[in-house]
Design an enzyme around this catalytic site. Structure first.
Site, PDB file in Angstrom:
ATOM      1  N   GLU A  92     -18.202 -10.987  22.200  1.00  0.00           N
ATOM      2  CA  GLU A  92     -18.776 -11.362  23.605  1.00  0.00           C
ATOM      3  C   GLU A  92     -19.991 -10.654  23.804  1.00  0.00           C
ATOM      4  O   GLU A  92     -20.416  -9.462  23.222  1.00  0.00           O
ATOM      5  CB  GLU A  92     -17.745 -10.627  24.481  1.00  0.00           C
ATOM      6  CG  GLU A  92     -16.594 -11.392  24.662  1.00  0.00           C
ATOM      7  CD  GLU A  92     -15.352 -10.458  25.694  1.00  0.00           C
ATOM      8  OE1 GLU A  92     -15.894  -9.648  25.766  1.00  0.00           O
ATOM      9  OE2 GLU A  92     -14.187 -11.313  25.714  1.00  0.00           O
ATOM     10  N   TYR A 104     -27.445 -13.559  16.806  1.00  0.00           N
ATOM     11  CA  TYR A 104     -25.919 -14.351  16.453  1.00  0.00           C
ATOM     12  C   TYR A 104     -26.405 -15.682  16.059  1.00  0.00           C
ATOM     13  O   TYR A 104     -25.770 -16.238  15.122  1.00  0.00           O
ATOM     14  CB  TYR A 104     -25.271 -14.171  17.534  1.00  0.00           C
ATOM     15  CG  TYR A 104     -24.696 -12.625  17.798  1.00  0.00           C
ATOM     16  CD1 TYR A 104     -24.637 -11.721  16.923  1.00  0.00           C
ATOM     17  CD2 TYR A 104     -24.704 -12.236  19.255  1.00  0.00           C
ATOM     18  CE1 TYR A 104     -24.483 -10.591  17.357  1.00  0.00           C
ATOM     19  CE2 TYR A 104     -24.380 -10.972  19.463  1.00  0.00           C
ATOM     20  CZ  TYR A 104     -24.167 -10.089  18.469  1.00  0.00           C
ATOM     21  OH  TYR A 104     -24.076  -8.763  18.796  1.00  0.00           O
TER      22      TYR A 104
END
Length: 136
Positions: A92, A104
């Site tokens: 998260e 990411y």
């Protein structure tokens, strides 16, 4: 890197958030499936259980940002998780953390969902994005 050093580095890396305490870090690493990957520049904490891994936090000292330290820690987290039998990893990330989003995305993580109002901020809560990646 000791849990105390990780807690101090985490506080430097996330000055606006609630830092992780040394006892929390030690408990996580000692729990079934828990692990840490460390480097002088930072660390990543995760767990791998039943074919899945979760990246709980990744912290890079401010003076080492934008120099590949986060990318290296993320790759080491993924490799360690895969070695522990994880086929998929999850994380998260705060919707307002543009640097983490870029890291990411570049590493092949994909958005899978959103948790409304997950992270507290001084001006109100913001969403968390949930991301996933198949591990090799």
């Amino acid at each position: 890197m000791t849990p105390e050093a990780m807690a101090a580095l985490h506080a430097r890396a996330f000055p606006a958030g609630r830092g992780w305490h040394a006892a929390e870090i030690a408990d996580l690493v000692a729990a079934p499936g828990g692990f840490a990957v460390t480097a002088p520049e930072g660390f990543a904490l995760g767990r791998a259980v039943a074919g899945e891994a979760e990246l709980l936090t990744i912290a890079v000292a401010p003076e080492y940002r934008r120099a590949g330290a986060g990318r290296a820690l993320l790759a080491r987290f993924e490799a360690e998780a895969a070695q522990r039998g994880a086929e998929t990893a999850f994380l998260e990330v705060a919707d307002d953390n543009a640097a983490a989003h870029a890291l990411y995305r570049a590493a092949g993580w994909r958005e899978t969902g959103r948790r409304k109002g997950y992270y507290a901020r001084p001006n109100g809560a913001i969403d968390a994005l949930t991301l996933a990646k198949k591990l090799e």
